[in-house]
Design a protein around this motif. Structure first.
Motif, PDB file in Angstrom:
ATOM      1  N   LEU A   1      15.620  51.194  61.364  1.00  0.00           N
ATOM      2  CA  LEU A   1      14.926  49.917  61.196  1.00  0.00           C
ATOM      3  C   LEU A   1      15.334  48.982  62.336  1.00  0.00           C
ATOM      4  CD1 LEU A   1      12.960  48.383  59.443  1.00  0.00           C
ATOM      5  CD2 LEU A   1      14.766  47.828  57.871  1.00  0.00           C
TER       6      LEU A   1
ATOM      7  N   GLY B   1      21.399  58.057  55.193  1.00  0.00           N
ATOM      8  CA  GLY B   1      20.535  57.448  54.174  1.00  0.00           C
ATOM      9  C   GLY B   1      20.414  55.952  54.327  1.00  0.00           C
ATOM     10  N   MET B   2      20.653  55.262  53.201  1.00  0.00           N
ATOM     11  CA  MET B   2      20.486  53.820  53.169  1.00  0.00           C
ATOM     12  C   MET B   2      21.386  53.120  54.183  1.00  0.00           C
ATOM     13  SD  MET B   2      20.275  52.207  49.476  1.00  0.00           S
ATOM     14  CE  MET B   2      19.322  53.221  48.398  1.00  0.00           C
ATOM     15  N   HIS B   3      22.610  53.633  54.320  1.00  0.00           N
ATOM     16  CA  HIS B   3      23.525  53.006  55.263  1.00  0.00           C
ATOM     17  C   HIS B   3      22.995  53.090  56.680  1.00  0.00           C
ATOM     18  CE1 HIS B   3      26.356  53.624  51.912  1.00  0.00           C
ATOM     19  NE2 HIS B   3      26.873  52.511  52.370  1.00  0.00           N
TER      20      HIS B   3
ATOM     21  N   ILE C   1      15.766  57.224  59.605  1.00  0.00           N
ATOM     22  CA  ILE C   1      14.960  56.026  59.415  1.00  0.00           C
ATOM     23  C   ILE C   1      15.639  54.859  60.104  1.00  0.00           C
ATOM     24  CG2 ILE C   1      13.812  54.574  57.732  1.00  0.00           C
ATOM     25  CD1 ILE C   1      14.083  56.907  55.800  1.00  0.00           C
TER      26      ILE C   1
ATOM     27  N   ARG D   1      27.249  58.180  62.180  1.00  0.00           N
ATOM     28  CA  ARG D   1      28.347  58.472  61.244  1.00  0.00           C
ATOM     29  C   ARG D   1      27.907  58.230  59.812  1.00  0.00           C
ATOM     30  NH1 ARG D   1      33.576  58.402  62.948  1.00  0.00           N
ATOM     31  NH2 ARG D   1      34.149  57.445  60.979  1.00  0.00           N
ATOM     32  N   THR D   2      26.827  57.466  59.631  1.00  0.00           N
ATOM     33  CA  THR D   2      26.368  57.136  58.285  1.00  0.00           C
ATOM     34  C   THR D   2      25.075  57.873  57.987  1.00  0.00           C
ATOM     35  OG1 THR D   2      25.055  55.304  59.052  1.00  0.00           O
ATOM     36  CG2 THR D   2      27.335  54.833  58.510  1.00  0.00           C
TER      37      THR D   2
ATOM     38  N   LEU E   1      19.530  48.419  61.593  1.00  0.00           N
ATOM     39  CA  LEU E   1      19.021  47.047  61.500  1.00  0.00           C
ATOM     40  C   LEU E   1      20.059  46.048  61.997  1.00  0.00           C
ATOM     41  CD1 LEU E   1      16.974  44.979  60.394  1.00  0.00           C
ATOM     42  CD2 LEU E   1      18.124  45.149  58.213  1.00  0.00           C
ATOM     43  N   ALA E   2      21.315  46.268  61.597  1.00  0.00           N
ATOM     44  CA  ALA E   2      22.362  45.320  61.976  1.00  0.00           C
ATOM     45  C   ALA E   2      22.572  45.293  63.484  1.00  0.00           C
ATOM     46  CB  ALA E   2      23.663  45.675  61.276  1.00  0.00           C
ATOM     47  N   PHE E   3      22.537  46.467  64.108  1.00  0.00           N
ATOM     48  CA  PHE E   3      22.722  46.483  65.563  1.00  0.00           C
ATOM     49  C   PHE E   3      21.571  45.764  66.260  1.00  0.00           C
ATOM     50  CE2 PHE E   3      25.951  49.832  65.053  1.00  0.00           C
ATOM     51  CZ  PHE E   3      26.901  49.307  65.909  1.00  0.00           C
TER      52      PHE E   3
ATOM     53  N   LEU F   1      11.502  59.168  62.873  1.00  0.00           N
ATOM     54  CA  LEU F   1      11.076  59.108  61.468  1.00  0.00           C
ATOM     55  C   LEU F   1      10.490  60.432  61.014  1.00  0.00           C
ATOM     56  CD1 LEU F   1       9.199  55.693  61.261  1.00  0.00           C
ATOM     57  CD2 LEU F   1      11.574  56.166  60.782  1.00  0.00           C
TER      58      LEU F   1
ATOM     59  N   ILE G   1      19.863  53.127  57.629  1.00  0.00           N
ATOM     60  CA  ILE G   1      18.798  52.128  57.777  1.00  0.00           C
ATOM     61  C   ILE G   1      19.404  50.763  58.054  1.00  0.00           C
ATOM     62  CG2 ILE G   1      16.867  51.017  56.627  1.00  0.00           C
ATOM     63  CD1 ILE G   1      16.550  53.475  54.932  1.00  0.00           C
ATOM     64  N   MET G   2      20.429  50.426  57.249  1.00  0.00           N
ATOM     65  CA  MET G   2      21.016  49.096  57.349  1.00  0.00           C
ATOM     66  C   MET G   2      21.789  48.913  58.649  1.00  0.00           C
ATOM     67  SD  MET G   2      20.012  47.663  54.822  1.00  0.00           S
ATOM     68  CE  MET G   2      18.917  48.379  53.641  1.00  0.00           C
ATOM     69  N   ILE G   3      22.481  49.949  59.096  1.00  0.00           N
ATOM     70  CA  ILE G   3      23.312  49.739  60.290  1.00  0.00           C
ATOM     71  C   ILE G   3      22.449  49.695  61.550  1.00  0.00           C
ATOM     72  CG2 ILE G   3      23.984  52.144  60.681  1.00  0.00           C
ATOM     73  CD1 ILE G   3      26.738  51.092  61.466  1.00  0.00           C
TER      74      ILE G   3
ATOM     75  N   LEU H   1      27.468  55.534  66.916  1.00  0.00           N
ATOM     76  CA  LEU H   1      28.127  54.867  65.792  1.00  0.00           C
ATOM     77  C   LEU H   1      27.306  55.018  64.508  1.00  0.00           C
ATOM     78  CD1 LEU H   1      29.294  51.581  67.526  1.00  0.00           C
ATOM     79  CD2 LEU H   1      30.725  53.458  66.764  1.00  0.00           C
TER      80      LEU H   1
END
Lengths: 330, 304
Positions: free
Chosen positions: A62, A128-130, A60, A125-126, A136-138, A54, A132-134, A122
């Protein structure tokens, strides 16, 4: 110069406090504090590792709790197989369970680092916001994987009947366990400090400030970011291994995204990009939780707005307030 | 075959609920560039208000009529007091502040309504089932949910492509400084969009109320699914939200329904059940990872 002096003083005072705390706890006949602070040290370790992401690399994540959970499950699964006298697997080679901390803790670190490498390669590859979300998804993916893993307790988790063994140390003794955690935390802090001040640290900070410029200088920041992600994952894995020992219990709850959020809160509360700040942040967060929980079971109704206020008005974190410095990216 | 058709309808119904959640959130993401983790709280508020009013008055419609404005007002209040200050800040600050808000909302519901889950009954005029095809009996309420969702999707499409407000919102999404300079009150527009989004979340909560238990923390499980939808669809894109929601709804439902059978063809039953159970709960996350590796900005990116 003055800020630097205040910083050294604060770190020294903190170290002395942590070293002497068990003595004070024993003198005051409050042994509970030793186990509470062991927990704080372990969370601090995880928070410091997250601070690398961070505060320095500007990534970032999550999903940092995933690596804590993996580390904990490595210890838990090896323990389970050792106590059931059943090998983990027999193909392609025979792997037996173990309770030896000298084996399971390094393994917890390695396995977490490995997962961080796969997931990180993996996710990176993304942006910013993506990102953070990916992340989190993993973490959620692993959470649901362990929830449905019936062999190791599924939703209920695994109970360990004792802590890991260690030649020359009795980890079941709270006092020795405390100093063991303190030793590891200080080791990690030292390493992290050296890391962010090195050329490598310069690269990851450069990558978070202006990636395009770094690219123009001929530097591929992806490698550095991935390395940083792996190191942070390894640190979280170590924290997970210790946490499994401290609570003698492992559950998918350790990977839940609320733990990732709490780790972030500790980092921000202590001071983003300060390495030592997150230790203070972890201590304040857990002590506050403990104190509020004594007065009301609805402690979160106070904790929530407190977080919002910290975010809105105390950006530098507590460590920044003490040392009078801005954080490293400031 | 009938089972397959029924599961498709179930998937569609989950997809519709997810669409209602993600439509609002994707606008907030796309237009204001703000991450709002607390979106699930408005789903919860909608469900709680509706359950309480319906239990007191006995009318589901009245509950719904009060739940929607309640969710919208709470959302606009939160935007006005807190989120407004975070638009220019880093994503990290937004994540942390809204994480704090989740804690606050969840605990406040526990204080106001207690720890026991509430139950919301299906209104009598929507209870029962009808025979869609020979031997295919499907609950009317679930069909109604699908219908409402389709209606909202159409209404949103109309609003975005055919009205002045929709035009301003789209313009705000592509260049907010410019639309501010053209004399549109961008702050008010943001607050309104935010309220619209939380109202849709409240509607999703109301409709999920009779299907799931109404309890504190109910918003978080759907919130994560909503993020998956938005990331798959592409942040800020309503079209992406529709596609992502249907994809996630169908993959999740069909995976849970049919993976065990498929696995039993290959493995022995105990292994097959365990493997299918873990794979089906991870399926949507695997889908999301695959989509992001293939198209890092989602299927229908808003700003391309």
């Amino acid at each position: 110069m003055k800020a630097n002096f205040r910083k050294t003083a604060a770190i020294t005072l903190g170290a002395v406090f942590l070293l002497l705390l068990p003595v004070a706890a024993i003198l005051a006949q409050e042994p509970y504090f030793i186990s509470l602070f062991s927990r704080i040290l372990i969370y601090a370790l995880a928070a410091v590792s997250l601070d690398l992401l961070l505060g320095y690399a500007g990534m970032i994540s999550l999903g940092h709790a995933a690596y804590v959970g993996i580390g904990a499950y490595v210890v838990g699964i090896f323990f389970y197989h050792a106590s059931e006298m059943e090998p983990l697997f027999s193909f392609p080679f025979l792997l037996q369970g173990s309770e030896n901390a000298m084996l399971v803790l390094p393994l917890a670190v390695l396995v977490s680092a490995f997962f961080a490498m796969v997931i990180g390669s993996l996710c990176l590859r993304t942006k910013g916001m993506h990102f953070i979300m990916i992340t989190l998804a993993f973490a959620q993916m692993l959470y649901y994987f362990f929830v449905s893993l019936g062999k190791y307790g599924g939703d209920d988790g695994l109970s360990l009947y004792s802590r890991s063994t260690m030649p020359g140390l009795d980890l079941d003794n709270d006092l020795q366990f405390y100093y063991f955690c303190l030793f590891l935390l200080m080791g990690f802090l030292f390493m992290a400090k050296r890391l962010v001040e090195s050329r490598f640290g310069l690269m990851i900070r450069g990558g978070s400030n202006n990636e395009r410029r770094l690219c123009a200088l001929g530097i591929n920041s992806y490698k550095y970011k991935l390395a940083c992600f792996v190191i942070a994952g390894a640190g979280a894995g170590l924290a997970g291994g210790l946490l499994a020992n401290q609570t003698e219990y492992v559950s998918p709850g350790l990977m839940h995204w609320t733990l990732s959020g709490e780790l972030m809160v500790m980092v921000l509360l202590g001071g983003l990009g300060t390495i030592f700040g997150p230790v203070l942040g972890a201590a304040v967060f857990l002590l506050l939780e403990e104190t509020l929980a004594m007065y009301t079971e609805h402690w979160m109704v106070y904790m929530g707005p407190f977080l919002v206020i910290v975010v809105l008005f105390a950006k530098r974190g507590l460590f920044g307030l003490i040392t009078g410095e801005k954080h490293n990216n400031g | 075959m009938l089972l397959f058709f029924e599961q498709i309808l179930n998937g569609l119904q989950l997809g519709i609920t997810l669409f209602l959640m993600s439509a609002g959130l994707t606008l907030v993401f796309g237009i204001m560039q703000v991450i709002n983790l607390a979106h699930g709280s408005f789903y919860m508020i909608g469900a709680y208000v509706c359950a309480t009013v319906a239990a007191r008055s006995g009318s589901f419609l009245l509950g719904m009529a009060l739940a929607l404005p309640a969710a919208a007002l709470c959302g606009m209040l939160m935007e006005f007091v807190i989120l407004r200050r975070l638009y220019k800040r880093e994503h990290l600050d937004q994540v942390l502040a809204t994480f704090g808000l989740i804690m606050f909302f969840n605990e406040l519901t526990r204080i106001l309504w207690g720890r026991q889950p509430l139950y919301l009954n299906v209104p009598s005029w929507l209870s029962g089932s009808i025979e869609l095809l020979p031997d295919l009996v499907y609950p009317v309420y679930r069909l109604a949910v699908i219908g409402v969702g389709l209606f909202v999707a159409l209404a949103l499409w109309f609003m975005f492509s055919r009205t002045r407000l929709g035009m301003q919102i789209r313009a705000g999404a592509s260049n907010r400084d410019m639309i501010g300079a053209l004399g549109v009150n961008i702050k008010l527009l943001y607050t309104m969009v935010f309220g619209l989004g939380t109202m849709l979340a409240g509607l999703a909560g109301v409709m999920a109320g009779p299907i799931l238990a109404v309890e504190a923390g109910m918003g978080e499980s759907i919130l994560i699914l909503t993020f998956v939808v938005i990331v798959i669809g592409g942040i800020g894109s309503i079209r992406g939200a529709v596609a992502g929601a249907l994809l996630v709804g169908l993959v999740d439902t069909l995976g849970r329904a049919f993976l065990p059978t498929l696995f039993r063809l290959v493995f022995e039953s105990a292994t097959a059940d365990a493997a299918a159970a873990s794979l089906s709960s991870m399926a949507i996350y695997i889908l999301m990872a695959a989509v992001l590796v293939w198209k890092p900005t989602g299927l229908f990116p808003a700003h391309s």
